[in-house]
Structures are given as structure tokens and as C-alpha cells.
Design an enzyme around this catalytic site. Structure first.
Site, PDB file in Angstrom:
ATOM      1  CG  ASP A 313      21.542 -59.970 -58.178  1.00  0.00           C
ATOM      2  OD1 ASP A 313      22.589 -60.610 -58.397  1.00  0.00           O
ATOM      3  OD2 ASP A 313      21.305 -58.886 -58.754  1.00  0.00           O
TER       4      ASP A 313
HETATM    5  C1  BGC Z   1      24.059 -58.537 -60.674  1.00  0.00           C
HETATM    6  C2  BGC Z   1      23.312 -59.443 -61.616  1.00  0.00           C
HETATM    7  C3  BGC Z   1      24.218 -60.555 -62.102  1.00  0.00           C
HETATM    8  C4  BGC Z   1      24.792 -61.287 -60.916  1.00  0.00           C
HETATM    9  C5  BGC Z   1      25.685 -62.454 -61.295  1.00  0.00           C
HETATM   10  C6  BGC Z   1      24.795 -59.320 -59.605  1.00  0.00           C
HETATM   11  O1  BGC Z   1      25.622 -58.506 -58.841  1.00  0.00           O
HETATM   12  O2  BGC Z   1      23.152 -57.643 -60.077  1.00  0.00           O
HETATM   13  O3  BGC Z   1      22.814 -58.707 -62.703  1.00  0.00           O
HETATM   14  O4  BGC Z   1      23.505 -61.423 -62.945  1.00  0.00           O
HETATM   15  O5  BGC Z   1      25.544 -60.368 -60.136  1.00  0.00           O
HETATM   16  O6  BGC Z   1      26.867 -62.043 -61.840  1.00  0.00           O
END
Ligand code: BGC
Length: 761
Positions: A313
Site C-alpha cells: 500500500d
Molecule cells: C489506500 C488504498 C488505495 C491506495 C492507492 C492507499 O492509501 O489505503 O486503499 O488503494 O492508497 O490509492
């Protein structure tokens, strides 16, 4: 009826044949892809390999917003990322940090630009571009934006979840996009958590069924098909259960709980064919998700047999050093994460991961075999996605984007997702002639019905919302044949003149009071209490004091405490986040143009610390303890009534390896046609590990005319009777089991010695 059943059977047989054919076809395709991957890998340099494992944000390749004519990409920066750093993946919409929806044309142009540069690289390896399209194609202007997952769960309708997946994939493909960071398969068992609404609620079975259904709709049997796209399960695993309720804070989940509550949805997602998994941004039991070899490798690969790739993430590998202090340097963080099982790093703003991983491999600190493994998985998915087939035309807009059918499906999903929680003296449905005062901060905004990941990351830029969609107030106004007055502001935080609202209330028959939350996601949405803010409480008190009947409508991502208001209100509608068609759907229900059938996928707490879930342990409702939510899991009223009766088990005794069939009658005993979801719960009466008082094991949703009844049958498998035993292995223990539907309970027993299962089934 019979004919219909025959038709259904024929269709199912056809689907089975088709699936069998497909699975043979898939096996062949897989080994063909494996060979291609092997060949390609053998000609790659270390730099090219490490680049494949690198994912950067759009910001790395973008021009500043002000300089964008209609292609937001900076050619030189894109070439630097893809040709010089061999970057294999890019994510997000222009423009960080707002990441804002773009037109179809802009997306198409962007994707062409990206792939054209990739095609100039030595090995012409395409870029896989990922986007958060969690309730429809979030970042494409005017896409169909569905109810959020918590609402989809309230529909208890897997077909609608399938259709959402289908429509989302199609609209992504129209935009030239092929990889979606969705679905969220975290279980929503911590109501404070600001991403609760991104989950399918607190129940494992419901989330498993709806999640798998969504993936099947989104991917079909082959996600390279022109109208399909790849999914990405998230956030593996345990992210949703922070002990303090704040986003990205520690969870303490024991191995048994993990296997019983948090892993099954991911296992189902893997089985449904999702090729990618995003990792838990926080930590479980002291180990950050990105450093957890046991979860990422032993369980995910060894036990679940996942063959796709894992993606970190946002910035989470760096954070092993900068935040968690698990690593002594950024370089060590990269080593820990890659060796734990992370295949791709969402870096996202620089090439540090690329540089550091190169150094680590050259120094022999990360074996080349691990790099080859990760890159093979990524390339494999790129082949499966069809990215290597050059010049694949994008799906035409006509007939595929924002079609009337898709909008109607969305509207239906919204209707089925709304929960009528209270209807004192059948105050609802309202008469069209009644005069109505509409007030409250959520009454006249689209953003409050959509929540985060809508047009922008936080979903809170109301001015960007489509003009042709209706708020609750506008939808009421359109339907009403009486006077409708709105007292409120133009934004969630605008002060509402409650004095004026009180005066106006006296000139109207009914007050529709819309409360709830402004949009948010992730850490931005952290709160210290589930209580509503004082301004909303004051407005509610003033409205209730007028003596006029109040219909409370909530639009919110998590259950904010409404107990005192709900007790005095004549009607309560829990809208959660019903999406772009939410206003229309709520008005349909208010006026009885649609008979509500949504059921709560969470327990709605009575008080802010009253976090007891429906599948609680006996000790939680023993002596002075009790499960006393404001509304229990599964609660939801209708304008008609249903009665279940005649609950029967086919046998009183089965062997531990056998299925058991159960049947029950359900009848529409009221005066209006309606849909009902029959919920079947199970309780293992005595076991070597304490069992929940009840657990949902099956459900069916049917529509019945007044007076009509239907006999429903269910089959429970040994898996349904099993639990994670003392030795952390899944087991069915002999003894008595209770089956519960409606007010009835029947018993059956399992004989023979206990059977142990591999926990995956
Ligand atoms: C979130 C994810 C998301 C990713 C990309 C992160 O901060 O936790 O759910 O897919 O960002 O945008």
C-alpha cells in the site's frame, strides 16, 4: 413457476459446461503464459526486473495541473520513469493529492501515451496502471457510481454485486483502464474505523459471498476480455480491526481469530480468480503487514495457493523505517518487505525502491531468485490482463458507458441498500400530498451519499459532482404533490438556521431530518467518538421539540449514535452511502414507490462504547452482559410483513463429513409485494473452542406477492459446521447444532469422530 425452474436449471447446466470448458482452456492458457514469462524473464537485465517491481504515482509522470491542455502527462518524465527506471506500474488519477476524475478522452490519451512509451522500451513490456474504482469508475467523469460496499452488503443481493463488478469493469475499459484496486475484503468489525463503509460489514459469510460475486462480474472467466478488468483484493490482512478505531493503527488479532474472521474473504477472493492483493498498511500483533512473512508467504502462498502478485500500500515499505522503526534504514525496509513477500512497491513518489533493491541484489542481500519470483508473478498477470496484445481497441463509449440499463441497476442497488429501521404507526410511506420540511446537513448534497473515492480521493468536492443527479431534498421535491421547503446550507458545515427551521416546521405536516457525516476516507476520517456533533444534536432536538412527526434519514459511512433521536422520531431510514442514485432511492422509499428491503450488515450500536457484534461469544451476553444494539445485524423493515415457518432439517443426525439440507417456508403476510432476505444462522452447541451464539451461514433473497409463499431450501456443508480448533486447524466436532431462522430453532447432531480439514476448502 416449474417452467421457470427448468429454465434456471438449464442455464445453470450451461454455465457449468461453460466453466468446465473454460477451466480446461484456462489451464492451457496458463501454461502458455508461464512459458512466455520464462522466456521474457531470461532476457531481462536486473534493472529491468527491479523496475517491474516498482510502482509510482501519477505525480511522477505528470505536468502541473495548470499546464495541462488535455493530456496531463509530461513526456520526458514518463520516459524517465518507464525507459530509464523501467517502472512496471503506475497508479492514481491526476492530480495528486486531489486525484480528480478525468474525461474518457483524457484517460484514453493518457493510457495510449503510457503504453506507447512502454512499447519503446527494449523488451516492450507494458505498464500495468492501477486505479481505485471502488464503487464504479471513480476517476472517470460521469461514470455510474454505485452504493458503497456497506450498502451493497445491506442489499444481501449477490446478483447486484455481480452487476456492479460488471459495470465497473466495462466503464474502466471504456476509459482504457484495466486494473482496479477493489474489492475491499476487510471485515467491518470496528465501527469507528473510517473505512468501515468500504467493507461488506461485520459478517464473514456475507462479505465472502458478495466479494466473490463482485470479482466474478468484474473479471468474468478471462479478464483480458474487452469488457473485463483485473481486480485487486485489499488490504491483506487485519487492517480493518484497529483496537483504537483509528486508521493505520495496530490490530491485535490472534491466529485463530485471523483464520476464522479475517482470512476467509481473501481466500474466497483468491478462489474467485483475483490476480493481485494489496497489503495491510498497519500492523497485526506487532508485525507490520509489509513485514509479515507468515501472512504474505506461509499462508497466502503456502496455504491459499495464491499465484498472483502482492502490491504494497501507499509508501508502506518506506514506513517500515520512517514510521514503524522496524528497519534501521530505508534500505533495510526494502529488504524486509521483499523478503516477507511483497512483489511490487507502491513507492510512490520517487525511484528509491528501485535504487535500493538494485543495491541489495548486487550485494547478495536479496537473492536473485526472489526477484525472479516476484517479476514472474507480475509479468504473468500482465499477460493474463491482455496487456501484451498491442493495439487492443478500447471499448466504445456507446452502449458501454453510463447506459440507461447501468443507471437503472445502480438505482435498484441503491433502493435495495437502504434500511428502514423504524416505522412507528406506519407513518411511512408518506402521502404525496403531505407538506414536508426537509432539513439537516446531508439533505441537499450528493457528496454525503457517495463518500470517499468519489471523483476525488476524499469525495468531498461537491462542485465537481454531476448536476443531473438528485439530492434527497431534490428527489422529494420532484415526487411531492405538496409543499416542500428546504432549510439548510450549501455545504455540510454551513450553519443551519434552526430558529427558521422551527418556524417552518409549524407550517408543514412532516419533517425529514437528514443527519450523518461528511465524506472522508482513510486517516482523514478518524474520529474520537461515534457521537454526532453537537450542531446536529441541537438541530435534532429542536426539530423533535416541534411535536411534528420527524423522519430521520442518516447518510454516513459508519453508525454514528442516533439513539435518543431515533427513539423520538416517527421513522428512521438508514441510508449509509447509497451512491449517485441515493436521493431518488430514498424518495422512492419515503413515498412507497419502492418497498424497502435492505437489512443491516452491521450491528448498529446504541452507545458509543457499545461494540458488541451479532456473532458474539456466549460470555458477551452472559449475566449482566448483553447484546443490545439500537438495531441488530439483519434488521430492516418492509411495508409488508413476512412470516417464516416450518423450519426443518432433512436428517436429525449426520456424519461429520456430510452436508445437511434445511428447508423453511416464507410467506408474504402483508398487503404489498416485497422482497425478503431469509437469514439462516447456526450455533455449535458445545465445542472445544467457544463458539458464537449464532453465525450467518446462508441467506436467500426472494420477492413475494401478498399472500404468496415459497419453500426455500439450504444446504450446509461440513465447512459451514467447522471452526478453527485448539490446534489452529479447521475442524468439525461431533455434537449438537442449532439452526435458527426467524423465530424458529431446530436441532441436529453430528456423529462420528471429529474430522480435521485443511483450513482451505
Ligand atoms: C489506500 C488504498 C488505495 C491506495 C492507492 C492507499 O492509501 O489505503 O486503499 O488503494 O492508497 O490509492
Amino acid at each position: 413457476m416449474k417452467n421457470k425452474l427448468h429454465e434456471k436449471k438449464a442455464v445453470i447446466t450451461l454455465i457449468l459446461f461453460f466453466m468446465l470448458g473454460c477451466s480446461v482452456h484456462n489451464q492451457e492458457a496458463n501454461s502458455e503464459i508461464d512459458n512466455k514469462v520464462k522466456n521474457l524473464l531470461s532476457s531481462m537485465t536486473l534493472e529491468e526486473k527491479v523496475g517491474q517491481m516498482t510502482q509510482v504515482d501519477f505525480a511522477v509522470i505528470g505536468v502541473p495541473e495548470q499546464l495541462n491542455a488535455d493530456n496531463p502527462i509530461d513526456q520526458a518524465r514518463l520516459e524517465d520513469a518507464v525507459l530509464k527506471h523501467h517502472v512496471g506500474s503506475i497508479l492514481n488519477a491526476p492530480y495528486t493529492p486531489h486525484s480528480k476524475a478525468q474525461s474518457i478522452e483524457t484517460w484514453r490519451k493518457m493510457m495510449q501515451t503510457v503504453q506507447a512509451v512502454a512499447a519503446k522500451s527494449r523488451l516492450k513490456i507494458p505498464v500495468i496502471y492501477g486505479i481505485d474504482a471502488i464503487h464504479g469508475a471513480t476517476y472517470t467523469q460521469n461514470s455510474v457510481l454505485f452504493p458503497q460496499a456497506i450498502n451493497m452488503a445491506a442489499t444481501f443481493n449477490p446478483e447486484l454485486s455481480f452487476r456492479e463488478g460488471e459495470i465497473t469493469a466495462r466503464e474502466l475499459r471504456v476509459s482504457g483502464l484495466r486494473w482496479n484496486f477493489s474489492p475491499v475484503l476487510d471485515i467491518g468489525r470496528q465501527p469507528l474505523w473510517p473505512r468501515l463503509w468500504e467493507t461488506y460489514g461485520e459478517d464473514v459469510h456475507l462479505a465472502t459471498v458478495l466479494g466473490a460475486s463482485y470479482i466474478k462480474g468484474h473479471q468474468g472467466d478471462d479478464f483480458s476480455a474487452p469488457d473485463k478488468a483485473a481486480t485487486c483484493l485489499k488490504h491483506y490482512v487485519g487492517y480493518s480491526f484497529p483496537i483504537n478505531g483509528k486508521d493505520r493503527t495496530p490490530a491485535w488479532i490472534g491466529e485463530r481469530m485471523l483464520r476464522e474472521y479475517f482470512l476467509p474473504t481473501f481466500e474466497a477472493g483468491v478462489k474467485a480468480g483475483s490476480p493481485a492483493i494489496m497489503v495491510n498498511s498497519a500492523e497485526v500483533d506487532g508485525i507490520p503487514g509489509h513485514a509479515n512473512y507468515h501472512y504474505l508467504t506461509t499462508i497466502l502462498r503456502g496455504e491459499m495457493g495464491f499465484r498472483g502478485f502482492t502490491v504494497s500500500d501507499w509508501e508502506d515499505i518506506k514506513r517500515l523505517y520512517t514510521r514503524d522503526k522496524l528497519a534501521a534504514s530505508e534500505k533495510e525496509a526494502v529488504k524486509i518487505a521483499v523478503m516477507a513477500g511483497i512483489d511490487m512497491s507502491m513507492v510512490p513518489f520517487d525511484f528509491s525502491f528501485y535504487d535500493l533493491l538494485l543495491e541489495l541484489v548486487k550485494a547478495g542481500e536479496v537473492p536473485l531468485a526472489r526477484i525472479d519470483e516476484a517479476v514472474s508473478r507480475i509479468l504473468n498477470v500482465k499477460y493474463q490482463t491482455g496487456l501484451f496484445e498491442p493495439n487492443t481497441p478500447v471499448l466504445p463509449v456507446e452502449g458501454n458507458f453510463s447506459t440507461p440499463e447501468a443507471i437503472e441497476t445502480n438505482r435498484q442497488a441503491a433502493r435495495e441498500s437502504i434500511v428502514l429501521a423504524k416505522n412507528a404507526n406506519n407513518i411511512l410511506p408518506l402521502k404525496k400530498e403531505s407538506s414536508i420540511l426537509v432539513t439537516g446537513p446531508t439533505a441537499n448534497l450528493l457528496s454525503v451519499m457517495n463518500g470517499g473515492w468519489t471523483i476525488t480521493w476524499q469525495g468531498d468536492e461537491e462542485n465537481l459532482y454531476p448536476q443531473n443527479k438528485l439530492t434527497v431534498f431534490e428527489a422529494i421535491q420532484l415526487k411531492s404533490k405538496g409543499k416542500v421547503t428546504y432549510i439548510g446550507g450549501n455545504s455540510f458545515t454551513d450553519k443551519i438556521d434552526s430558529q427558521k427551521a422551527v418556524e417552518e416546521a409549524n407550517n408543514h405536516d412532516i419533517i425529514v431530518l437528514c443527519l450523518g457525516e461528511k465524506p472522508y476516507t482513510e486517516t482523514v476520517g478518524n474520529i474520537d467518538s461515534l457521537n454526532l456533533d453537537q450542531t446536529q444534536l441541537d438541530l435534532a432536538r429542536a426539530m423533535l421539540a416541534t411535536g411534528k412527526p420527524v423522519i430521520l434519514v442518516t447518510l454516513e459511512g459508519r453508525p454514528r449514535i442516533i439513539t435518543t433521536i431515533a427513539e423520538q422520531a416517527a421513522g428512521v431510514i438508514l441510508g449509509f452511502l447509497p451512491g449517485m442514485e441515493g436521493g431518488v432511492a430514498i424518495a422512492d422509499i419515503l413515498y412507497g414507490d419502492y418497498n424497502p428491503n435492505g437489512k443491516l450488515p452491521i450491528s448498529y450500536p446504541r452507545n458509543t462504547n457499545d461494540i458488541v457484534l451479532y456473532d458474539h461469544k456466549p460470555i458477551e451476553s452472559y449475566e449482566l452482559n448483553s447484546y443490545k444494539p439500537l438495531y441488530p445485524f439483519g434488521h430492516g423493515l418492509s411495508y409488508t410483513t413476512f412470516q417464516t415457518s416450518g423450519l426443518k432439517v432433512e436428517k436429525n443426525q449426520i456424519d461429520s463429513g456430510e452436508n445437511i439440507n434445511i428447508s423453511v417456508n416464507v410467506k408474504n403476510t402483508g398487503l404489498m409485494k416485497g422482497k425478503e432476505t431469509v437469514l439462516l444462522y447456526l450455533n455449535d452447541v458445545a465445542a472445544s473452542v467457544t463458539r458464537p451464539n449464532k453465525q450467518l451461514k446462508a441467506f436467500k433473497k426472494i420477492e413475494l406477492d401478498p399472500g404468496q409463499s415459497e419453500n426455500l431450501s439450504f444446504t450446509l456443508t461440513p465447512y459451514d459446521l467447522s471452526f478453527i480448533g485448539v490446534d489452529l486447524k479447521r475442524i468439525v466436532e461431533p455434537g449438537d447444532f442449532k439452526v435458527m431462522v426467524g423465530n424458529e430453532t431446530v436441532l441436529f447432531s453430528v456423529t462420528k469422530n471429529q474430522v480435521k480439514y485443511k483450513w482451505l476448502m
